[in-house]
Enzyme design. Structure first.
Site, PDB file in Angstrom:
ATOM      1  CD  GLU A 131      -3.233  -0.813   1.957  1.00 30.23           C
ATOM      2  OE1 GLU A 131      -3.609   0.363   2.123  1.00 30.23           O
ATOM      3  OE2 GLU A 131      -3.792  -1.790   2.479  1.00 30.23           O
ATOM      4  CE  LYS A 157       3.891  -1.445   7.741  1.00 24.35           C
ATOM      5  NZ  LYS A 157       4.413  -2.262   8.867  1.00 24.35           N
TER       6      LYS A 157
END
Length: 332
Positions: A131, A157
């Site tokens: 992602e 992230k």
């Protein structure tokens, strides 16, 4: 006994982490495997029952954001290798509590990095996500593709990845980053799409589809993900990033229809009666196609077909309906 190596796995009571911990314990009896997990809602020590009494396995309950605890572990346990799985991962929730995701995924990673660097561990493997690339309707992402995250989870992230790589660039600290497609299989918490649909169907409820956009995902069976981590541990080069993915792709609507048929055994003409379309989340990436040739050159490739993987997954959830308490199943 004197162990040859000590491996610290963070988030080892979670879905992918627990599968990896069990494989490490079984595959490397001369290694000590330490599992650090704070037992959040999506963690379950029942996932570790197969190894909990093994002499080379240790569980520590604790938070990666606690520098005192993390420093103590690195100061006393002679850690050689770190696999950092621990993270907040549910995209929908990240829109509600973005600060929680930043704290765990970014600040927690910084705490681990600092302690691991000071302890001079020989390898630090950070488990990230596809992602971070954002979406692509045609072109596959390779490891050099720019990061364009579109939600608070993937932003956190990507930020953590920057921290990890900064230790490599500044200090030549031996880090590796992995980015994987959607991983599925037994013991996954019910907020993820496959166990969510299975949970709804077992409760005689419809599968809820967010929005009307043509979302699709690449699904990788958890055993194949575990093998990828073993390959990267054995042959991955420090300072590198590795995509972990599969060519198999399915739309979320078609996924729901397939699971409806597998669980409810109803005619094709009635499948859509079991679909319920609900409001979309604020930002949705339609697909994340990965180019995984870099990892394949190390000798890895997926071994479990979608047909076999989803059969095994459905069978497990049907046999273990009480493994997870059922959350509110209104949203996907």
């Amino acid at each position: 006994m004197d162990f040859v190596k000590t491996v610290l796995v963070t988030g080892g009571a979670g879905f992918i982490g627990s599968h990896f911990v069990c494989s490490l314990v079984n595959r490397h009896p001369t290694w000590r495997i330490i599992n650090l997990d704070n037992l959040d809602y999506c963690s379950n020590l029942r996932s570790l029952e197969a190894v909990e009494d093994r002499g080379n396995y240790t569980f520590i309950r604790g938070d990666i954001c606690n520098p005192r605890l993390v420093n103590h572990i690195f100061a006393t346990e002679n850690i050689n290798i770190v696999f950092h799985f621990a993270a907040q991962t549910h995209v929908e929730t990240s829109f509600i509590w973005p600060s929680r995701y930043h704290q765990t995924n970014v600040e927690g990673t910084q705490v681990l990095l600092k302690s691991a660097f000071e302890a001079r561990v020989e390898k630090f493997i950070y488990v990230s996500t596809d992602e971070v690339y954002g979406e692509s309707l045609d072109k596959e992402f390779d490891e050099s593709s720019p990061r364009r995250p579109n939600n608070p989870y993937s932003v956190s992230k990507a930020a953590a990845e920057c921290l990890v790589l900064s230790y490599w660039e500044r200090h030549m600290f031996p880090v590796i980053i992995t980015r994987s497609n959607n991983v599925y299989g037994p013991r996954q918490y019910l907020e993820k799409v496959i166990p969510k649909f299975l949970s709804l169907l077992q409760l005689n409820k419809k599968c809820t589809i967010q929005g009307t956009s043509p979302q699709s995902r690449h699904f990788l069976f958890v055993d194949d993900a575990v093998e990828a981590f073993h390959t990267i541990l054995a042959r991955g080069e420090v300072g590198e990033i590795y995509n972990i993915g599969t060519d198999f792709e399915i739309s979320i609507v078609q996924l729901a229809r397939q699971l409806i048929q597998m669980v409810r055994h109803i005619p094709h003409t009635e499948l859509d009666d079991w679909l319920e379309f609900v409001p979309d989340r604020p930002m949705v990436d339609l697909r994340y196609p990965l180019n995984c040739q870099k990892l394949r050159r190390l000798g890895w490739k997926p071994a479990v077909s979608w047909k076999e993987g989803i059969r095994r997954t459905v069978k497990w959830y049907q046999a273990n309906p009480d493994f997870w308490p059922n959350p509110d199943t209104k949203d996907q």
